[in-house]
Motif scaffolding. Structure first.
Motif, short mmCIF file in Angstrom:
data_model
loop_
_atom_site.label_atom_id
_atom_site.label_comp_id
_atom_site.label_asym_id
_atom_site.label_seq_id
_atom_site.Cartn_x
_atom_site.Cartn_y
_atom_site.Cartn_z
N ALA A 100 -4.01 3.89 4.65
CA ALA A 100 -4.03 3.27 3.33
C ALA A 100 -5.25 3.61 2.49
O ALA A 100 -5.38 3.14 1.36
CB ALA A 100 -3.95 1.74 3.49
N HIS A 101 -6.17 4.46 3.00
CA HIS A 101 -7.44 4.63 2.30
C HIS A 101 -7.36 5.51 1.07
O HIS A 101 -8.19 5.41 0.17
CB HIS A 101 -8.50 5.21 3.25
CG HIS A 101 -8.47 6.70 3.37
ND1 HIS A 101 -7.69 7.37 4.31
CD2 HIS A 101 -9.11 7.69 2.67
CE1 HIS A 101 -7.86 8.66 4.18
NE2 HIS A 101 -8.72 8.89 3.20
N ARG A 102 -6.36 6.37 0.98
CA ARG A 102 -6.37 7.41 -0.04
C ARG A 102 -6.12 6.85 -1.44
O ARG A 102 -5.21 6.04 -1.65
CB ARG A 102 -5.33 8.47 0.30
CG ARG A 102 -5.60 9.80 -0.38
CD ARG A 102 -4.82 10.91 0.27
NE ARG A 102 -5.25 12.20 -0.24
CZ ARG A 102 -4.74 13.35 0.18
NH1 ARG A 102 -3.80 13.37 1.11
NH2 ARG A 102 -5.17 14.47 -0.33
N TYR A 103 -6.90 7.33 -2.37
CA TYR A 103 -6.88 6.78 -3.74
C TYR A 103 -5.57 7.05 -4.47
O TYR A 103 -4.96 6.15 -5.03
CB TYR A 103 -8.06 7.37 -4.53
CG TYR A 103 -7.96 7.22 -6.02
CD1 TYR A 103 -8.01 5.97 -6.63
CD2 TYR A 103 -7.82 8.35 -6.84
CE1 TYR A 103 -7.93 5.83 -8.00
CE2 TYR A 103 -7.75 8.21 -8.21
CZ TYR A 103 -7.80 6.96 -8.79
OH TYR A 103 -7.73 6.84 -10.14
N ARG A 104 -5.12 8.29 -4.47
CA ARG A 104 -3.99 8.64 -5.32
C ARG A 104 -2.66 8.74 -4.59
O ARG A 104 -1.67 8.17 -5.01
CB ARG A 104 -4.26 9.96 -6.03
CG ARG A 104 -5.23 9.82 -7.19
CD ARG A 104 -5.14 11.01 -8.09
NE ARG A 104 -6.40 11.71 -8.14
CZ ARG A 104 -6.77 12.46 -9.16
NH1 ARG A 104 -5.99 12.61 -10.18
NH2 ARG A 104 -7.92 13.08 -9.14
N SER A 105 -2.62 9.49 -3.51
CA SER A 105 -1.32 9.87 -2.97
C SER A 105 -0.80 9.02 -1.83
O SER A 105 0.34 9.16 -1.42
CB SER A 105 -1.37 11.34 -2.52
OG SER A 105 -2.35 11.50 -1.52
N SER A 106 -1.63 8.13 -1.31
CA SER A 106 -1.15 7.33 -0.18
C SER A 106 -0.04 6.38 -0.63
O SER A 106 -0.13 5.73 -1.67
CB SER A 106 -2.30 6.51 0.42
OG SER A 106 -1.82 5.70 1.46
N LYS A 107 1.01 6.31 0.17
CA LYS A 107 2.12 5.41 -0.13
C LYS A 107 1.95 4.08 0.59
O LYS A 107 2.77 3.19 0.47
CB LYS A 107 3.44 6.07 0.29
CG LYS A 107 3.73 7.32 -0.53
CD LYS A 107 4.98 8.02 -0.05
CE LYS A 107 5.18 9.30 -0.86
NZ LYS A 107 6.25 10.13 -0.37
#
Length: 199
Positions: A100-107
């Protein structure tokens, strides 16, 4: 520092052959920010610190294969934690935070306190003086220049302040956001023709 964390840190260090905008120094800064935020917010450090260490371990793999680093990173973390008999009840929280850490592309949306803190720490390292330095490093790595870095600051970094999950991170983000604005203002002055008058 826990001997398991020291060993984990050395294991993750081995995944980064080169330095760069997302190199091992970024991982260490995120871990330090997680320690600060986690202490203030009352997080479970046995979940938060491993998640911080592993959050970008698969960046080099993503650059080679295109596999999202948060997905591959969670896989690598799970295998490593299993190999050292890390408490099994903590593993799901670690993997969720990585995913869940990713700023833009995490779903995956950060749902736990530890996931929210890791997301915040990762974004904070993209702000302020360090964030500016990383942005120019990344522009250079991709063959770009000052205009590319400025575009990235405007399109991403200036939006981060309002995307923090925790109160502790919001306080730090406000200060770093102000620095970004001051930097852009000064950069615009120095890049303009008027700055050379009287020289």
């Amino acid at each position: 520092m826990d001997s398991r964390v020291v060993a984990m840190q050395e294991y993750v260090r081995g995944a980064f052959a080169d330095s760069g905008a997302h190199g091992f120094d970024h991982t260490l800064r995120v871990m330090m920010l997680c320690r600060v935020l986690g202490t203030r917010e009352g997080a479970d450090m046995q979940i938060l610190i491993p998640a911080a260490l592993f959050h970008d371990i698969a960046r080099p793999i993503e650059e080679e294969t295109g596999i999202p680093h948060e997905i591959k990173g969670a896989e690598l973390a799970e295998a490593y934690l299993l190999s050292i008999d890390y408490p099994g009840d903590l593993t799901p929280g670690i993997l969720h935070a990585i995913l869940a850490h990713r700023y833009r592309s995490s779903k995956v949306i950060p749902e736990t306190l530890e996931a929210k803190i890791l997301s915040d720490a990762d974004k904070l390292d993209a702000m302020g003086a360090v964030g500016i330095a990383r942005t120019f490093m990344q522009a250079g790595e991709e063959g770009g220049g000052i205009p590319d870095a400025v575009e990235h600051i405007n399109e991403k970094l200036l939006n981060l302040k309002d995307r923090m999950h925790t109160e502790s991170a919001r306080k730090i983000a406000t200060e770093r956001h102000s620095f970004l604005l001051s930097f852009l203002e000064r950069l615009e002055i120095e890049r303009g023709a008027d700055s050379y008058k009287g020289c």
